[in-house]
Design a protein around this motif. Structure first.
Motif, PDB file in Angstrom:
ATOM      1  N   LYS A  31       0.755  -1.066  -0.090  1.00 43.75           N
ATOM      2  CA  LYS A  31       0.087  -0.102  -0.022  1.00 43.75           C
ATOM      3  C   LYS A  31       0.964   1.460   0.192  1.00 43.75           C
ATOM      4  O   LYS A  31       0.686   2.275  -0.978  1.00 43.75           O
ATOM      5  N   THR A  44       2.275   2.665  -3.246  1.00 49.18           N
ATOM      6  CA  THR A  44       1.294   3.243  -4.337  1.00 49.18           C
ATOM      7  C   THR A  44       1.321   4.703  -4.052  1.00 49.18           C
ATOM      8  O   THR A  44       0.858   5.356  -4.988  1.00 49.18           O
ATOM      9  N   LYS A  92       1.142   8.436  -9.645  1.00 47.64           N
ATOM     10  CA  LYS A  92       0.652   7.248  -8.877  1.00 47.64           C
ATOM     11  C   LYS A  92       0.752   5.842  -9.575  1.00 47.64           C
ATOM     12  O   LYS A  92       1.348   5.925 -10.829  1.00 47.64           O
ATOM     13  N   TYR A  93       0.717   4.660  -9.123  1.00 52.59           N
ATOM     14  CA  TYR A  93       0.922   3.521  -9.399  1.00 52.59           C
ATOM     15  C   TYR A  93      -0.115   3.129 -10.771  1.00 52.59           C
ATOM     16  O   TYR A  93      -1.278   3.279 -10.713  1.00 52.59           O
ATOM     17  N   ASP A 113      -3.482   1.472 -10.528  1.00 52.93           N
ATOM     18  CA  ASP A 113      -4.542   2.288  -9.824  1.00 52.93           C
ATOM     19  C   ASP A 113      -5.060   3.454 -10.746  1.00 52.93           C
ATOM     20  O   ASP A 113      -6.365   3.736 -10.548  1.00 52.93           O
ATOM     21  N   THR A 171      -7.589   1.389 -13.171  1.00 54.76           N
ATOM     22  CA  THR A 171      -8.738   1.294 -12.464  1.00 54.76           C
ATOM     23  C   THR A 171      -9.741   2.401 -12.479  1.00 54.76           C
ATOM     24  O   THR A 171     -10.840   2.225 -12.533  1.00 54.76           O
ATOM     25  N   GLN A 172      -9.253   3.760 -12.377  1.00 60.67           N
ATOM     26  CA  GLN A 172     -10.049   4.722 -12.447  1.00 60.67           C
ATOM     27  C   GLN A 172     -10.569   4.895 -13.806  1.00 60.67           C
ATOM     28  O   GLN A 172     -11.637   5.507 -14.128  1.00 60.67           O
TER      29      GLN A 172
END
Lengths: 104, 104, 104, 104
Positions: free
Chosen positions: C5, C8, D43-44, D47, D50-51
């Motif tokens: 976590k 990220t 950011k990763y 992620d 996914t957005q």
């Protein structure tokens, strides 16, 4: 749903050119067999993916063609017979189907 | 393309479970035949669209499974052999294929 | 997930041309505002749908571009450091993300 | 096209719940700004993807909702006024738009 179960097993007569769709599906069946063969022969992954994109496009073409026929025949017929509830229910069914297609 | 023509006719050995993919494709072929039959019998349009969504999802499952195998085997192998150019070319091919899938 | 976590929330340094992606997203934000305005002014439905197709394509272009960067940097780096587990976990994450994209 | 240019700049009155669509688009604009920020902060990748899947799904929900409204209002109105040509032209437009959505 507006369409009773027994009706779905009858001929609906909404497909404008059944022979054309039959031929397109026959070609799609051939494409599926071709992909199975490519997997059996372990062809290059990217070439298989290209074939899967092609067959997916072909299936979507059949789907939107049938949808066009459906809207033109079933929905307009219901609207003309002033059967508002039936027409609205059919449109709801159609947009639900579109949703599944867009997300599949 | 990074992959010479003659190589694409060889076995690539990247598919982890060929039998599983063969079975999934056999089921997809059966689904395609089922759709052809539904069209011949002029089944209710929405029911045909539902089947087309199902077969499309099944095909995409095969595609992303093969892609996973491909990235794990071919790309990682190239990376481990320090063949940066080959690995980058394969990734480019893979993302181009993903693009076609996403848009098909 | 293979990625803890806390990682990220760090910079990952995998994006090759951040300015390019920033500009593409700025354009997409503008397209979204344009669609909101079209809805407020109740523009013709089909014209709004055309704009939604355009913004969806633009978003998918961003997604597959980032994925290409990700595979080239993160995955290849892990492979080169002989961290097979990390590389395989990243590829699994990537193909899961592709699956969501293909079906969205 | 069946719809004259000047008409597309008028209010069409087909959207059943404009406020709902306005709010959904406002949320989509917020999601787009969030993605831009994720890219700026690098950011990763997964992620961010996914957005992007989430915003794409939200946009498609708006699209199929508007399409449902359009078919229910514009197309049925034309059908009821026995304007077969207008209704068929609108359905053709709608299925063309669906095609673009399915492939975007």
């Amino acid at each position: 749903m507006a369409v009773p179960k027994e009706e779905t097993s009858h001929h609906h007569g909404y497909i404008t050119d059944k022979e054309k769709y039959h031929q397109r599906m026959a070609r799609i069946e051939g494409q599926a067999r071709g992909i199975t063969k490519m997997i059996d022969e372990e062809k290059y992954c990217i070439d298989i993916l290209t074939q899967i994109s092609a067959i997916t496009k072909a299936l979507q073409g059949v789907a939107t063609g049938l949808l066009d026929d459906h809207l033109k025949h079933c929905v307009l017929d219901a609207a003309k017979q002033d059967d508002n509830a039936a027409a609205a229910a059919m449109i709801k069914e159609a947009t639900d189907a579109i949703n599944r297609l867009v997300r599949s």
